[in-house]
Design an enzyme around this catalytic site. Structure first.
Site, short mmCIF file in Angstrom:
data_model
loop_
_atom_site.label_atom_id
_atom_site.label_comp_id
_atom_site.label_asym_id
_atom_site.label_seq_id
_atom_site.Cartn_x
_atom_site.Cartn_y
_atom_site.Cartn_z
CD GLU A 181 108.23 81.53 52.18
OE1 GLU A 181 108.55 82.67 52.54
OE2 GLU A 181 108.60 80.51 52.80
CG HIS A 182 110.83 80.19 48.80
ND1 HIS A 182 111.25 81.43 48.35
CD2 HIS A 182 110.77 80.28 50.15
CE1 HIS A 182 111.43 82.24 49.39
NE2 HIS A 182 111.14 81.56 50.49
#
Length: 448
Positions: free
Chosen positions: A334-335
């Site tokens: 995601e990040h």
């Protein structure tokens, strides 16, 4: 927790990355599916009454009178309750996020001449009603209001609403209401979890039915979205938080450890890895983590320890930097934070990530709150095929075409040939002499 309890994955002698390191907590939602099904059925059957019952059972609401829709008085009280610096921070972040998403907004319509007399293009129109889901179980998230509601307003959604769990006092978090008012959302409803998803999928006496729901949520909400996807568009998969810190031998291990705590403090269902080919960086990070935890509050430190000492986090040491890149692209985080000697050069090797934050002064904190790009990102490996939330997610495209008499003369023959080959009689007749005769009759009638 001592440093030895941090999960350490030494892959220097591994030809392949163990698949277990790519697993997420939301991968198997079977237990939640079974539990949310009766909740969804109750909301579909009993509407507001079921929402009030769920608020008492699951959110711990204890007040006698509970209004599902936030009132104007609650908005006013929210502004009075917040410190001025918090309100100003919300406005600062909102300005950056709004300007970024205004740049994303597509043209209302575009045309292209395919050939003389033949025009084709697209028209963009907003979705009628979108629900922005703002979680609350492990904290308060006005930032999620900004990330989900601002692109809805920019896109021109006629009815954007917010749903969020109430606190035990039956109220919405004050900063959530302030953020909603600042971005132009008037309708905020106190219902979260599976019951909130069901409310906007079906509609109740108070909560309007919506066409789409966006925003991150717990496995309960994610499971409800899966069950209700035939009734409401569930948006991009946005489940428990996850991140990868990618570091080479130029990175500071203590700084990498600091950033490793960011997403791991969200909750025990998060995922967080430091991936590096540097034994020094790995060692420094392990040594620094206890000090970072000691400076955090007990609850958040506990969440971070659970993640980094559990099955979905820790430190991964690879045999070389190419193997570290392979881990990142295989994981599709995601990040992704990039702490390397030349972050821009590293970026060219990244294929799968929800967002990529480059350099030691671009931690996930900056991306989550004030940078501008949307922080609602695909999780559970969906970054391999899915993009971050954007204005496009609140709009739909319709194809548009126009053919003149001149253009029709060039298109009809090839279209008839293909229709005949595929065996569609009506298709072929619609571009045959039958149309020519009917159009001629229409023209004669218009001139008589």
């Amino acid at each position: 927790m001592s440093q030895t309890e941090v999960q350490f994955h030494d892959l220097r002698d591994s030809a392949e990355i163990p698949s277990r390191l790519f697993a997420r907590t939301e991968a198997d939602l079977t237990p939640f599916i079974d539990k949310v099904r009766p909740i969804i059925e109750a909301v579909g059957r009993d509407g507001d009454a079921a929402l009030i019952d769920c608020a008492r059972r699951f959110d711990g609401v204890t007040v006698d009178h509970f209004d599902i829709r936030a009132s104007e008085a609650e908005f006013v009280a929210a502004f009075e309750a917040l410190d001025d610096d918090v309100i100003e921070a919300i406005r600062f972040a909102a300005d950056n996020i709004r300007r970024f998403h205004e740049t994303q907004k597509p043209r209302a319509m575009w045309w292209q001449e395919m050939s003389p007399g033949v025009m084709a293009g697209e028209r963009h129109v907003p979705i009628d009603a979108v629900a922005c889901y703002v979680p609350r179980g492990k904290g308060s998230f006005p930032s999620v209001v900004l990330m989900t509601a601002i692109p809805a307003v920019v896109a021109g959604v006629p009815r954007p609403i917010i749903i969020t769990p109430p606190g035990p006092d039956g109220q919405v978090d004050a900063a959530t209401l302030v953020a909603a008012r600042e971005v132009g959302i008037a309708d905020v409803y106190k219902c979260g979890g599976a019951q909130g998803v069901a409310a906007v999928a079906y509609g109740t006496e108070t909560v309007p039915r919506c066409d789409k729901i966006v925003g991150p949520g717990s496995p309960w909400a994610v499971a409800a979205k899966r069950l209700l996807r035939d009734s409401i568009d569930p948006g991009i998969p946005a489940g428990p938080s996850e991140c990868v810190i990618l570091a080479d031998d130029s990175a500071d291990g203590a700084l990498a450890a600091l950033d490793l705590t960011i997403e791991s403090e969200h909750g025990p269902d998060s995922s967080a890895y430091l991936v590096t080919d540097s034994e020094r960086v790995a060692r420094e990070a392990r040594e620094a983590l206890p000090g970072h935890w000691a400076a955090m509050g007990e609850q958040r430190a506990g969440f971070s320890k659970a993640v980094l000492g559990g099955d979905h986090g820790g430190i991964v040491l690879t045999r070389d930097f190419e193997a570290a890149l392979a881990f990142v692209n295989g994981y599709g985080p995601e990040h992704l934070e990039v702490l390397t000697r030349d972050p821009m050069a590293t970026l060219s090797h990244i294929r799968h990530a929800g967002e990529v934050l480059l350099g030691p002064r671009t931690p996930v904190t900056i991306g989550n709150f004030v940078l501008g790009p949307n922080a609602v990102l695909p999780t559970n490996g969906a970054a391999r095929v899915t993009s971050p939330l954007s204005v496009d997610d609140y709009m739909k495209r319709m194809s548009v075409g126009y053919v003149s008499a001149e253009g029709y003369a060039h298109l009809a023959g090839p279209a008839a040939t293909l229709a005949r080959y595929e065996g569609f009689d009506a298709h072929e007749r619609a571009v045959s002499h039958v149309r020519d005769e009917l159009l001629a009759q229409s023209c004669q009638g218009a001139h008589s």
